[in-house]
Write an enzyme that holds these catalytic residues in place. Structure first.
Site, PDB file in Angstrom:
ATOM      1  N   CYS A  25     -89.045 -22.836 -69.116  1.00  0.00           N
ATOM      2  CA  CYS A  25     -87.810 -22.808 -69.888  1.00  0.00           C
ATOM      3  C   CYS A  25     -86.599 -22.471 -69.028  1.00  0.00           C
ATOM      4  O   CYS A  25     -85.476 -22.443 -69.515  1.00  0.00           O
ATOM      5  CB  CYS A  25     -87.911 -21.837 -71.056  1.00  0.00           C
ATOM      6  SG  CYS A  25     -87.746 -20.109 -70.581  1.00  0.00           S
ATOM      7  N   CYS A  70     -92.557 -17.419 -68.451  1.00  0.00           N
ATOM      8  CA  CYS A  70     -92.266 -16.248 -69.281  1.00  0.00           C
ATOM      9  C   CYS A  70     -93.556 -15.646 -69.815  1.00  0.00           C
ATOM     10  O   CYS A  70     -94.418 -16.367 -70.318  1.00  0.00           O
ATOM     11  CB  CYS A  70     -91.417 -16.643 -70.493  1.00  0.00           C
ATOM     12  SG  CYS A  70     -89.747 -17.109 -70.098  1.00  0.00           S
ATOM     13  N   GLY A 110     -90.394  11.629 -78.849  1.00  0.00           N
ATOM     14  CA  GLY A 110     -91.123  11.712 -77.579  1.00  0.00           C
ATOM     15  C   GLY A 110     -92.255  12.720 -77.591  1.00  0.00           C
ATOM     16  O   GLY A 110     -93.066  12.746 -76.679  1.00  0.00           O
ATOM     17  N   CYS A 148     -90.221 -18.165 -74.834  1.00  0.00           N
ATOM     18  CA  CYS A 148     -90.220 -19.331 -73.949  1.00  0.00           C
ATOM     19  C   CYS A 148     -90.253 -20.622 -74.774  1.00  0.00           C
ATOM     20  O   CYS A 148     -89.488 -21.561 -74.536  1.00  0.00           O
ATOM     21  CB  CYS A 148     -91.427 -19.254 -73.022  1.00  0.00           C
ATOM     22  SG  CYS A 148     -91.394 -20.399 -71.651  1.00  0.00           S
ATOM     23  N   CYS A 151     -88.254 -19.036 -64.800  1.00  0.00           N
ATOM     24  CA  CYS A 151     -89.394 -19.547 -65.564  1.00  0.00           C
ATOM     25  C   CYS A 151     -89.502 -21.054 -65.335  1.00  0.00           C
ATOM     26  O   CYS A 151     -88.525 -21.792 -65.501  1.00  0.00           O
ATOM     27  CB  CYS A 151     -89.232 -19.245 -67.050  1.00  0.00           C
ATOM     28  SG  CYS A 151     -90.502 -20.051 -68.070  1.00  0.00           S
TER      29      CYS A 151
END
Lengths: 312, 366, 259
Positions: free
Chosen positions: A252, A274, A40, A280, A249
């Site tokens: 899909c 998506c 980080g 997808c 979606c």
């Protein structure tokens, strides 16, 4: 590196393998090691000019160029999709200067370079994800001074960040940060997860793959080693929550993915699909279906097709 | 069934063909040669070399041609090329007191050793469009008359003259190892930045940005009473010490413009008042740039000279972080890239906030 | 007054700007619950002294020691920078003369008060807000303004907000630089009244710099009179103001209306 080695890694067009010279790659890899050792923490690095403009992924490209080898397989996404122009362009770049195989499949890739998304498919320990970072400093909107920001990190003084979340709740009733949502890495460093939507933040936590971040213009590198704790900032009584959609979606039928809103006409008609184009497509190939009728599919194709032409 | 649309790759290729076509323009018109750019657009070449930080007139001309005359794009092209070059060492510092001067003026003295040499300058042209240049047959081969007396071989710098009396601060070498000059093309900017790093940043910095900042100091945003002590243009030798020889050899010469600003005093109880310096240097002939650079250099020395830092030109982080036009241009223009995902996230948020707002209004009404 | 170990001990403190001695060879002790007034004209060095005492300006010479919780008297300039910064936002408070220097003008009043709580780890929004409300009530702020930004507040409100922001972590020692400076007389009176109440109620220790002897009279137990960077007279407030010994103090006292 000797001249002979230099020769060995040189491509046909006079540029070194993966564009950057080996000294530069070594410098970047040293910074990456430091970044992994201090999860980080933003490591300053001697960023180079890349043949793409700043802000278009030069940091991610330098990281990728420094870690990529001939046996790697590269996937590049932008907004979750493999076929957005910038993703195509960066993939073309590496195909040209590193001659590595490329893929659209998350599972097949050994390196995934991304802008703004974490793929929906899970990633593994033997994979690396490289994020393109426009602004690595999560404190920058609150404190423009670099010296002061570095002190705040060094002393772990993150009260001000919490104040900005407090202000959101006081004003909007909730934390009104929907992307670049700040996280604490390993309980120590405050980190910007790059402008991924906060939807993707939970994926970063305890993630099996190595996560590397490159900011070219700001010349910073940072990292999250595998299986590191990544916590999105919040309040006990206003816990972090991800976006949810009322629809699935349309292509899909996925219920748990980040959805792009596609405008179908100028009457307010729209559908959700998506954002991860490969995920997808795979689901559809596997036989999953959304509620989308064929006519809407054509309208979508037409709308997206038109957009692509405009971009050109 | 739905078929995924993949226009990206083809669209990019088509776009490249379109720019190639636009770059060439009307094919009835003869194509521009690099030699023409190099010889007839020298000032554009000079700017691209300076901000691209690579002294190569041919490559700069190529970059200008490739960029259709967009100088920032040309600077970017040159920078991206430069970064891949192997470094074999560092030259000796150039000595501008040994410059083969073509232009040298001082606004501080009427006459001075070496004299005022006006040289090539637009300063005293009338800015009237010269339609003779538009004539089909062109201007032919204009020739300037040679001066009766040549320019001195070595002309002392005005700041050196002032130095004899101690009226201006000495240009001091860096603390510690004088050889270790910062290089921001290898190392990221770090603050507080030394003057070496600042000068390098300014030399590469955008002329327009520095011009505006320099101008702001003149208008009171960090005033330090500058005099153009000296501006000189000419050729200087570049020397290099190969390890195997151990003494300097001349690699060639480059054209540079140098500006030394003389500014108001610094001094303390322990030190008498002295003029202070601001410095500007560029490849080729970039006079406006070097003057602006010298003003900003002086403004950035505020902290060192114990002046209050309160204006943009004095603010090291502000100036150094925003001076580079390759960085700035890239980041401003990256807004063209798709931001669907972030925008979608914002859409979700604003809708939910508006819903909450409506509910609250309704509750209040009931 | 506690006569055992002092809360703050200052020994031979000197600060110079180049050749100019802003304050010279100052020594004193402050005990828990005590309010010390530093008075003098502008230019007498009192603000420089306050900055040196409050860990914001390293003195050229001398030692400032504070009774750190669990550590006893410690040289504050021997602390690391993060320790000093922590001290400044927990056990200490600093009320600046200009609220712009002490407040975040673009953060709501509630956020300004809550910042110190969040800086030490508070993570419950409701609890932070409740605490902020309590403090805003204590400084007589209208809770309806809690979510407004202080840049829209009057000078008096800004100053009261600054006090709430500082007191929320229950500091033991508060430094104030001309807390009533720049305010109208009627606003000053209300603020002084509030400050006096808070100091008594919370048993605060405080060091208050002021050029206004009326402020000193109302708030301070003890006074230090400064002139040209030196302390010319010290003593209990009533003593110093009613029976000044040093000619400069006499001049100072005679030049203002008695209160």
């Amino acid at each position: 590196m000797s001249a002979a080695q230099q020769q060995a890694t040189e491509g046909d067009d006079g540029y070194n393998f993966a564009y950057l010279d080996e000294q530069t790659k070594r410098m970047i890899r040293r910074c990456l090691l430091k970044a992994v050792a201090v999860p980080g923490y933003q490591v300053p690095f001697g960023g180079r000019e890349m043949p793409l403009p700043y802000g278009w992924g030069t940091g991610g490209m330098q990281v990728t160029a420094s870690i990529i080898g001939r046996d790697d397989t590269l996937k590049v996404i932008d907004q979750g999709a493999d076929d957005t122009t910038n993703a195509v362009n960066i993939r073309r770049f590496f195909a040209r200067v590193a001659e590595v195989p490329t893929t659209e499949s998350t599972a097949e890739a050994s390196i995934v370079q991304t802008r703004h998304r974490v793929p929906e498919d899970p990633m593994r320990e033997d994979q690396i994800i490289v994020y393109q970072v426009p602004q690595p400093e999560p404190l920058r909107p609150l404190e423009p001074r670099e010296i002061e920001c570095r002190k705040m990190h060094a002393y772990k003084e993150y009260g001000l960040m919490q104040v900005s979340l407090y202000e959101d709740i006081a004003r909007f009733g909730e934390i009104a940060t929907s992307y670049s949502y700040p996280v604490m890495v390993g309980d120590r460093y405050l980190m910007s997860p790059t402008p991924i939507p906060k939807f993707d933040n939970p994926k970063m936590d305890d993630f099996p793959a190595l996560q590397l971040f490159g900011a070219g213009r700001e010349k910073r590198i940072y990292a999250i080693p595998p299986y590191t704790k990544v916590k999105s900032l919040d309040f006990d009584d206003h816990p972090f929550a991800v976006q949810q959609w009322e629809e699935d979606c349309a292509l899909c039928g996925a219920e748990d993915t980040f959805l792009d809103e596609v405008i179908l006409d100028d009457q307010g008609g729209k559908m959700y699909v998506c954002s991860d184009s490969h995920y997808c497509a795979r689901r559809r190939a596997e036989g999953h279906e959304g509620k989308l009728s064929e006519s809407a599919a054509r309208a979508y194709a037409a709308a997206v097709g038109a957009a692509e032409e405009e971009e050109a | 069934m739905y078929v995924a649309v993949k226009g990206g790759e083809q669209a990019i290729l088509n776009s490249h063909k379109l720019i190639a076509e636009e770059r060439r323009g009307d094919t009835e018109v003869p194509e521009l040669s690099l030699a023409q750019i190099k010889e007839q657009m020298q000032l554009a070449v000079d700017r691209v070399m300076t901000e691209g930080s690579l002294y190569d007139r041919d490559l700069a001309a190529l970059a200008i041609k490739q960029a259709q005359g967009d100088l920032l794009e040309a600077i970017f092209l040159l920078r991206a090329y430069r970064t891949t070059l192997t470094r074999f060492g560092e030259s000796e510092p150039i000595d501008t007191s040994c410059m083969a001067v073509r232009r040298r003026i001082s606004a501080a003295y009427k006459d001075l050793p070496g004299g005022q040499v006006l040289g090539p300058s637009y300063d005293y042209t009338h800015r009237l469009l010269d339609f003779a240049l538009a004539a089909e047959e062109g201007v032919g081969a204009p020739e300037a008359e040679a001066a009766e007396a040549g320019v001195d071989e070595s002309i002392p710098r005005v700041t050196d003259i002032l130095n004899h009396e101690g009226l201006i601060e000495e240009e001091t070498a860096l603390d510690g190892d004088a050889g270790a000059v910062a290089d921001l093309t290898r190392e990221p900017l770090r603050f507080p930045a030394g003057r070496d790093l600042r000068l390098q940043n300014l030399a590469r910095g955008d002329e327009g940005f520095l011009l505006a900042l320099g101008y702001s100091t003149q208008r009171g945003y960090g005033r330090n009473h500058p005099f153009a002590g000296e501006i000189r243009l000419g050729e200087v030798a570049v020397e290099f010490v190969p390890e195997e020889l151990g003494f300097p050899i001349e690699l060639g010469e480059i054209t540079v413009t140098e500006c030394q600003m003389i500014n108001q005093f610094a001094g303390s109880a322990g030190r008498p008042p002295q003029f202070t310096r601001g410095y500007g240097l560029s490849f080729g002939h970039c006079e406006r740039k070097t003057m602006a650079m010298a003003l900003v250099d002086r403004a950035l020395r505020a902290r060192e000279l114990d002046e209050t830092v309160e204006y943009p030109a004095q603010d090291e982080e502000f100036v150094l972080y925003h001076s580079d036009n390759v960085e700035a241009s890239g980041f401003v223009q990256h807004l063209k890239l798709p931001h669907y995902v972030d925008f979608q996230s914002e859409l979700q948020l604003i809708r939910s906030l508006r819903r909450r707002h409506d509910e609250e209004q309704q509750e209040a009404a009931e | 007054m506690d006569t055992s170990s002092p809360l703050l001990r200052v020994r031979n403190l000197t600060h110079a700007y180049g050749n100019l001695l802003a304050c010279s060879d100052i020594s004193f002790e402050l005990h828990s619950g005590e309010v010390l007034g530093i008075v003098g004209e502008s230019g007498s060095g009192k603000t420089t002294l306050l900055n040196c005492l409050s860990a914001r300006l390293a003195p050229t010479n001398g030692i400032v020691e504070y009774d750190l919780r669990g550590r006893g008297l410690s040289d504050i300039y021997a602390l690391s920078e993060p320790e000093r910064r922590l001290l400044l936002r927990t056990d200490w408070g600093v009320v600046m003369q200009n609220p712009r220097d002490g407040l975040r003008m673009d953060v709501s009043a509630g956020g300004n008060v809550g910042e110190r709580l969040m800086a030490v780890g508070a993570r419950h929004y409701g609890a932070i807000r409740q605490e902020a409300e309590d403090w805003l009530t204590k400084v007589e702020m209208d809770l309806g303004r809690m979510d407004d930004k202080p840049k829209h507040f009057s000078g008096g409100m800004q100053q009261r907000l600054q006090i709430a922001r500082n007191l929320v972590t229950k500091p033991r020692l508060v430094f104030m630089d001309e807390p009533t400076g720049g305010l109208d007389v009627s606003v000053q009176a209300r603020l002084l009244d509030l400050l006096r109440g808070l100091v008594r109620e919370l048993r605060l220790s405080a060091i208050i710099v002021t050029h206004d002897l009326a402020v000193a009279r109302l708030l301070a137990d003890r006074l230090m009179v400064m002139k040209d960077g030196k302390v010319v007279e010290t003593g209990l407030t009533d003593q110093v103001l009613d029976d000044p010994h040093h000619p400069y103090t006499q001049l100072l006292v005679s030049s203002v209306l008695q209160v």
